[in-house]
Write an enzyme that holds these catalytic residues in place. Structure first.
Site, mmCIF file in Angstrom:
data_model
loop_
_atom_site.group_PDB
_atom_site.id
_atom_site.type_symbol
_atom_site.label_atom_id
_atom_site.label_comp_id
_atom_site.label_asym_id
_atom_site.label_seq_id
_atom_site.Cartn_x
_atom_site.Cartn_y
_atom_site.Cartn_z
ATOM 1 N N HIS A 25 31.099 57.809 26.389
ATOM 2 C CA HIS A 25 32.008 58.191 24.981
ATOM 3 C C HIS A 25 33.535 57.800 25.007
ATOM 4 O O HIS A 25 33.948 57.742 25.782
ATOM 5 C CB HIS A 25 31.624 60.086 24.677
ATOM 6 C CG HIS A 25 32.670 60.801 25.470
ATOM 7 N ND1 HIS A 25 33.967 60.921 25.316
ATOM 8 C CD2 HIS A 25 32.450 61.502 26.593
ATOM 9 C CE1 HIS A 25 34.555 61.765 26.079
ATOM 10 N NE2 HIS A 25 33.728 62.000 27.074
ATOM 11 N N ASP B 213 38.615 61.298 31.124
ATOM 12 C CA ASP B 213 37.516 61.774 30.286
ATOM 13 C C ASP B 213 37.913 61.194 28.716
ATOM 14 O O ASP B 213 38.449 61.965 27.945
ATOM 15 C CB ASP B 213 37.553 63.363 30.267
ATOM 16 C CG ASP B 213 36.614 63.835 29.369
ATOM 17 O OD1 ASP B 213 35.690 63.259 28.988
ATOM 18 O OD2 ASP B 213 36.529 65.243 28.953
ATOM 19 N N GLU C 88 32.218 62.645 20.881
ATOM 20 C CA GLU C 88 31.351 63.370 21.718
ATOM 21 C C GLU C 88 32.102 64.661 21.935
ATOM 22 O O GLU C 88 31.463 65.676 22.300
ATOM 23 C CB GLU C 88 31.364 62.587 23.188
ATOM 24 C CG GLU C 88 30.541 63.174 24.386
ATOM 25 C CD GLU C 88 31.155 64.303 25.102
ATOM 26 O OE1 GLU C 88 30.848 64.666 26.096
ATOM 27 O OE2 GLU C 88 32.633 64.213 24.936
ATOM 28 N N GLU C 89 33.399 64.685 22.138
ATOM 29 C CA GLU C 89 34.046 65.779 22.254
ATOM 30 C C GLU C 89 33.976 67.136 21.355
ATOM 31 O O GLU C 89 34.418 68.167 21.417
ATOM 32 C CB GLU C 89 35.613 65.434 22.350
ATOM 33 C CG GLU C 89 36.044 64.434 23.507
ATOM 34 C CD GLU C 89 35.941 65.270 24.954
ATOM 35 O OE1 GLU C 89 35.423 66.530 25.000
ATOM 36 O OE2 GLU C 89 36.215 64.567 25.833
ATOM 37 N N ASP D 187 30.083 59.594 32.302
ATOM 38 C CA ASP D 187 31.097 60.478 31.763
ATOM 39 C C ASP D 187 32.124 61.045 32.909
ATOM 40 O O ASP D 187 31.675 61.769 33.594
ATOM 41 C CB ASP D 187 30.491 61.442 30.795
ATOM 42 C CG ASP D 187 31.460 62.227 30.161
ATOM 43 O OD1 ASP D 187 32.601 62.065 30.173
ATOM 44 O OD2 ASP D 187 30.898 63.154 29.208
ATOM 45 N N HIS E 115 40.789 67.724 30.089
ATOM 46 C CA HIS E 115 41.129 68.033 28.661
ATOM 47 C C HIS E 115 42.566 68.581 28.449
ATOM 48 O O HIS E 115 42.773 69.178 27.602
ATOM 49 C CB HIS E 115 40.301 69.079 27.952
ATOM 50 C CG HIS E 115 38.685 68.725 27.719
ATOM 51 N ND1 HIS E 115 37.880 69.388 27.022
ATOM 52 C CD2 HIS E 115 38.465 67.561 27.809
ATOM 53 C CE1 HIS E 115 36.812 68.763 26.981
ATOM 54 N NE2 HIS E 115 36.943 67.641 27.515
#
Length: 471
Positions: free
Chosen positions: A259, A271, A304-305, A333, A433
């Site tokens: 992603h 990420d 994706e998130e 990922d 994140h």
């Protein structure tokens, strides 16, 4: 002069002269059994890091992120597409629609005392004044309906974060009659990285709290709680990036994906810039016309998130005939976590944890990836197909799947630290994140090893997928 020449040419064809033969197309190269070792030799972690550096530059130039619906994401798409075109691929950037989530108000009051809370992504909105009820406890991680046995109608349930999707917990709370759900983070920081997912249905408004705040709340069952989460959801267009080799059987396609989007909170360099960079390095080194038996398709997913939207739209949008041409899916990922584990999705469910095995053939993918990491000098361990990444829609359609993962917010055990190095008792990625998910946190050794493992596995299946039949 031009008119005369055209007239002569037309007259000649009218009189039956044969048209000139089209230029002969070069024969495709014969499959090369040494391709896996050659590709491993050619790909490098440094090459992948070069792509990561560009993704960091893009985020820095665009408000610090590459999230859905932002200029940073559009620039990321343009960069990836440009690299692939430069390597000779025909590139497509199909559009799809995703729902963009925004929070306008978030507040938690327990017996008159305010507690910091963060709305989970795609949480349904509460009324402006919130929902009020008594605090009830879900047992375990809330992954099973029986975990909500103590939840009473109209209450605000509380549960610990775990391995199953947040939407699963919120659905069990809703079924039990809860008015809302609070999730306790497994780290002592705000739970601002969770989402119910773009397509979640049958769920209650849900927010998250830090581990220390949640531990305190878990001892206050029966307290009076008001949770206010005022949220909005808007439709937002986005794009995937797709490129396929010109050689290889198009009826037996090896798909590898990562992603491309980040969360709004940060640049998303681990990420999932790390997965994107690994995939780009492999695609460039493989080339658009490699000596393979089966075609190879590279996919870079959007949104994706917010719930695997890009990959889901792609898989669901394929006609059955096209979908059946996909032999397998490899997922990348987070493959450069700063406190890295070396995790391979458990295709055969040999770990007996979580959601069970992948579709038939997934065990063979797991074996190939484990062997690829071993050849790169590191032992692997299994990780569950928990539904948290883009393998999800492929598995749902029965497509054999697997992938590599170096860990997110989970805590590294002492046994894992002894096996792989790093620090026990800390998260695999302390910046998961967050704004600090930047270039300087990447474990370049992990990035290099995973790049080698992907190259070996992708080339192996590009030559033959016969071993998938064994399981």
């Amino acid at each position: 002069m031009r008119c005369v020449l055209v007239l002569v040419a037309v007259t000649a064809m009218a009189c039956g002269a044969p048209a000139p033969a089209p230029p002969a197309q070069p024969a495709p190269p014969a499959p090369d059994p040494t391709l896996p070792s050659q590709l491993v030799e050619e790909v490098t972690g440094d090459g992948a890091f070069t792509h990561l550096t560009e993704l960091q530059r893009i985020a820095d130039a665009n408000n610090g992120n590459r999230a859905l619906g932002t200029p940073g994401y559009d620039a990321s798409v343009d960069h990836v597409a440009g690299v692939l075109r430069g390597a000779g691929y025909d590139v497509q950037t199909p559009t799809f629609s995703a729902r963009r989530f925004e929070v306008r108000q978030e507040q938690l009051v327990v017996d008159g005392e305010q507690v910091a809370v963060s709305a989970l992504g795609f949480s349904p909105t509460t009324p402006e004044g919130g929902v009020t009820g008594t605090l009830t406890l879900m047992v375990g991680e809330g992954c099973n309906p029986t975990d909500a046995a103590a939840v009473t109608p109209g209450s605000v349930a509380i549960v610990r974060r775990g391995t199953c999707p947040f939407a699963q917990k919120a659905a069990h709370a809703a079924t039990a009659g809860a008015a809302a759900l609070i999730v306790i983070n497994n780290e002592d920081r705000p739970l601002d990285d969770g989402t119910l997912g773009e397509s979640a249905t049958g769920v209650v408004p849900a927010g998250g709290v830090s581990r220390s705040a949640g531990d305190a709340l878990a001892g206050r069952a029966g307290a009076n709680v008001t949770l206010t989460l005022v949220t909005t959801i808007q439709e937002t267009p986005s794009r995937n990036v797709l490129a396929q080799t010109r050689t290889g059987n198009p009826d037996e396609v090896v798909v590898a994906g990562a992603h491309l989007d980040s969360v709004p909170e940060g640049p998303g360099i681990n990420d999932n810039g790390s997965g994107v960079a690994t995939l780009l390095e492999t695609a460039v080194r493989l080339g658009a016309s490699p000596p393979v038996t089966n075609a190879v398709r590279f996919a870079f997913w959007g949104a994706e998130e917010v719930g695997l939207v890009g990959s889901t739209a792609y898989v669901q949008g394929l006609p059955d005939e096209e979908r059946n041409r996909i032999a397998l899916y490899l997922n990348l990922d987070m493959v450069g976590s700063p406190n890295a584990g070396y995790l391979v999705y458990d295709g055969d469910d040999s770990d007996h944890e979580g959601d069970g095995p992948g579709p038939r053939g997934s065990a063979a993918i797991e074996r190939a990836l484990v062997e690829g990491l071993a050849a790169a000098g590191v032992p692997a361990a299994g990780t569950d197909f928990s539904g948290r990444s883009d393998y999800g829609p492929f598995i749902e359609r029965g497509i054999p799947s697997g992938g590599l993962f170096t860990g997110a917010e989970e805590i590294k055990s002492p046994e894992e630290a002894q096996r792989w190095g790093g620090t026990a008792g800390e998260a695999y990625d302390r910046c998961y994140h967050q704004a600090c998910d930047r270039l300087d946190t990447i474990d370049r050794t992990a990035l290099d090893r995973n790049t080698d493992a992907l190259a070996a596995t992708l080339a192996r299946f590009a030559l033959s997928t016969e071993e998938l039949a064994a399981g």
